[in-house]
Design an enzyme around this catalytic site. Structure first.
Site, PDB file in Angstrom:
ATOM      1  N   SER A 249       0.840  -1.196   0.000  1.00 50.06           N
ATOM      2  CA  SER A 249       0.000   0.000   0.000  1.00 50.06           C
ATOM      3  C   SER A 249       0.879   1.252   0.000  1.00 50.06           C
ATOM      4  CB  SER A 249      -0.964  -0.060   1.186  1.00 50.06           C
ATOM      5  OG  SER A 249      -1.988   0.886   1.067  1.00 50.06           O
TER       6      SER A 249
ATOM      7  N   ASP B 202      -8.574  -4.492  -6.264  1.00 50.35           N
ATOM      8  CA  ASP B 202      -8.125  -3.718  -5.104  1.00 50.35           C
ATOM      9  C   ASP B 202      -8.941  -2.441  -4.962  1.00 50.35           C
ATOM     10  OD1 ASP B 202      -6.579  -2.118  -3.252  1.00 50.35           O
ATOM     11  OD2 ASP B 202      -4.875  -3.423  -3.695  1.00 50.35           O
TER      12      ASP B 202
ATOM     13  N   HIS C 145      -7.311  -5.792  -0.801  1.00 49.63           N
ATOM     14  CA  HIS C 145      -6.193  -4.857  -0.884  1.00 49.63           C
ATOM     15  C   HIS C 145      -4.884  -5.623  -0.793  1.00 49.63           C
ATOM     16  CE1 HIS C 145      -3.948  -1.267  -0.707  1.00 49.63           C
ATOM     17  NE2 HIS C 145      -3.893  -1.110   0.606  1.00 49.63           N
TER      18      HIS C 145
END
Length: 514
Positions: free
Chosen positions: A227, A453, A483
């Site tokens: 991320s 995602d 994610h």
């Protein structure tokens, strides 16, 4: 309101607990002075602090390996490397395999920005058992986070009110209340953490990582970024291309986008995840308890949120589930397909007047533990984003963009659009429109994009590959949900990632896993 670009691992760790009870390019030496010679004093890890999320000390890994913690000194201000220092909290588990085959340290950043790596890595340490055969697993609290000069803003009671506010104003009075509350929150950050706020940019954290590399005794930085951790890794590669070792970016932030573009992309990403959730529920043999068709599921959710705007329902006593809390709870549940069952149950209960599950999900998003204490993930998230991001948006600007956001996501559009005012009254100017991650000469970086995602849409992986430059980024696609990709436990993804990190085998660019 924090940007919900949280790491899947951090989100999973917090939710499981709750539901169970930028300087332009240069390379080479960073000018650390004598800090590179410091010796880390590794000791048994204490229980996580309140700022890290609380809880108990990390349990040993299977086989009895203990987690060890230490504090590294780093300059508060990298432009004055011999000035004041701050402590950067570290955690590690030593490599489990043959010492002769040990590669070095593998440094993790799980995202946020604002997530505590010291608290998160032990929760998922066993997921990286294969990698620990040849690496010490290492993570850290980036500056401004947790035990690393963690940013402090409002107290727990004030944060309860902050997260209960209407984050999607419908009239002038609600709009003024949102702007006033945001200004008050930002002023509290400046009052309580003004010394550190100018020094929590991603470029500062990247320089900390290069100091960390040297203090850990590694010639190259071997890195696993998830991320926001992909943005941090990209900035590191830009600043220190010759120091990049084997690196993997998973759940990839688009480094070419400004705040508006990123927020709009997230609106589309969360809407796609919601669409997929609704299709999944209604496609099963048994009846979907929250709707007969995908559109029916989404229509009922929209009605729930509209009703909550004027009439909240009981949540976690004594708090009530508001429209904003329900929206953030739904968003949190879309980080992983593993959460979809909680979302289904939470919606069922909410339709019957019980908002507890959705509020627990919202609390997870906001870093609130069951005892009412907050981690500093939201103050850190806002502080790092506002230090990094140059744009400062007005309410009039947001209102002009609302139609586009609503078109991208009828459910999340308003929520993400109004989130753009978070930095409007911030005390520190933002560094740039977007990060520079160009890294000519760096070793290959494996960039993994997930087509489903919600938080870091799939298109960001290709943008990162292109921005890193020719011969650096290697794209791998995972056709999945949630994610990130590695923690989905997809064998194809894990095989490619492990093959590169453990053996240096770069997968063919354009590889697709499903």
């Amino acid at each position: 309101m924090p940007n919900p670009s949280r790491s899947r691992a951090a989100a999973l760790a917090v939710t499981a607990v709750l539901l169970a009870s930028w300087v332009s390019g240069c390379s080479g030496d960073s000018g650390h002075g004598d800090l590179t010679a410091q010796k880390l004093d590794w000791k048994a890890c204490p229980a996580p602090s309140e700022a890290q999320g609380g809880g108990t000390a990390p349990s040993p890994l299977p086989g009895g390996a203990e987690w060890e913690c230490a504090t590294m000194k780093a300059p508060l201000d990298w432009s004055d490397p011999k000035g004041d220092t701050i402590g950067i909290a570290l955690i590690r588990a030593k490599a489990s395999g043959d010492p002769a085959k040990r590669i070095g340290s593998l440094v993790f950043n799980f995202g946020g920005p604002g997530g505590s790596g010291v608290a998160t890595l032990p929760a998922f340490g066993q997921d990286y058992a294969a990698l620990r055969t040849r690496y010490d697993l290492v993570s850290f609290d980036p500056r401004g986070v947790g035990r690393s000069a963690g940013v402090k803003c409002e107290n727990d009671q004030q944060l309860d009110r902050f997260f209960q506010q209407d984050a999607t104003p419908d009239d002038a009075a609600e709009q003024q209340a949102l702007l006033r509350n945001t200004k008050t929150f930002n002023a509290a950050c400046d009052k309580n953490s003004g010394k550190v706020l100018p020094h929590v940019r991603t470029t500062d954290a990247a320089r900390d990582m290069d100091l960390m590399r040297q203090v850990l005794g590694d010639d190259k930085l071997h890195y696993f970024g998830i991320s926001y951790g992909t943005e941090l890794g990209g900035v590191y590669a830009h600043l220190f291309p010759k120091n990049v070792g084997r690196a993997v970016f998973d759940g990839v932030v688009d480094p070419t986008q400004d705040v508006e573009q990123s927020s709009l992309g997230q609106a589309k990403g969360f809407q796609l995840a919601l669409d997929n959730f609704a299709k999944d529920c209604t496609s099963k043999a048994e009846d979907c308890p929250i709707g007969d068709t995908p559109q029916d599921v989404k229509d009922r959710i929209a009605k729930l949120l509209k009703d909550l705007d004027s009439k909240p329902i009981p949540g976690v006593f004594p708090r009530r589930l508001t429209q904003t809390a329900a929206t953030s709870g739904i968003a949190q549940s879309l980080y992983s397909k593993d959460f979809w069952e909680y979302l289904t149950e939470g919606l069922q209960q909410a339709y019957e007047g019980d908002g507890r599950i959705l509020m627990l999900l919202s609390d997870s998003m906001n870093g609130r533990s069951e005892n009412g204490q907050y981690s500093n993930i939201t103050p850190a998230n806002i502080s790092i984003n506002c230090a990094d991001e140059k744009p400062r948006y007005t309410a009039d600007f947001v209102k002009s963009r609302l139609p586009g956001f609503k078109a991208a996501s009828p459910l999340f559009g308003d929520y993400l659009a109004w989130g753009m005012v978070s930095c409007t009254d911030w005390a520190v100017p933002g560094a740039a429109e977007h990060p520079d991650v160009s890294a000519p000469g760096a070793a290959p970086i494996l960039v993994v994009g997930n087509t489903g995602d919600p938080a870091t849409p799939y298109e960001g992986a290709r943008a990162m590959v292109n921005a890193l430059g020719k011969g650096v980024g290697v794209e791998l696609t995972y056709k999945g949900q949630g994610h990130g990709a590695y923690d989905s436990k997809n064998k194809c993804v894990q095989g490619a990632v492990n093959g590169y990190l453990l053996n240096g085998t770069v997968p063919r660019a354009g590889t697709v896993c499903s």
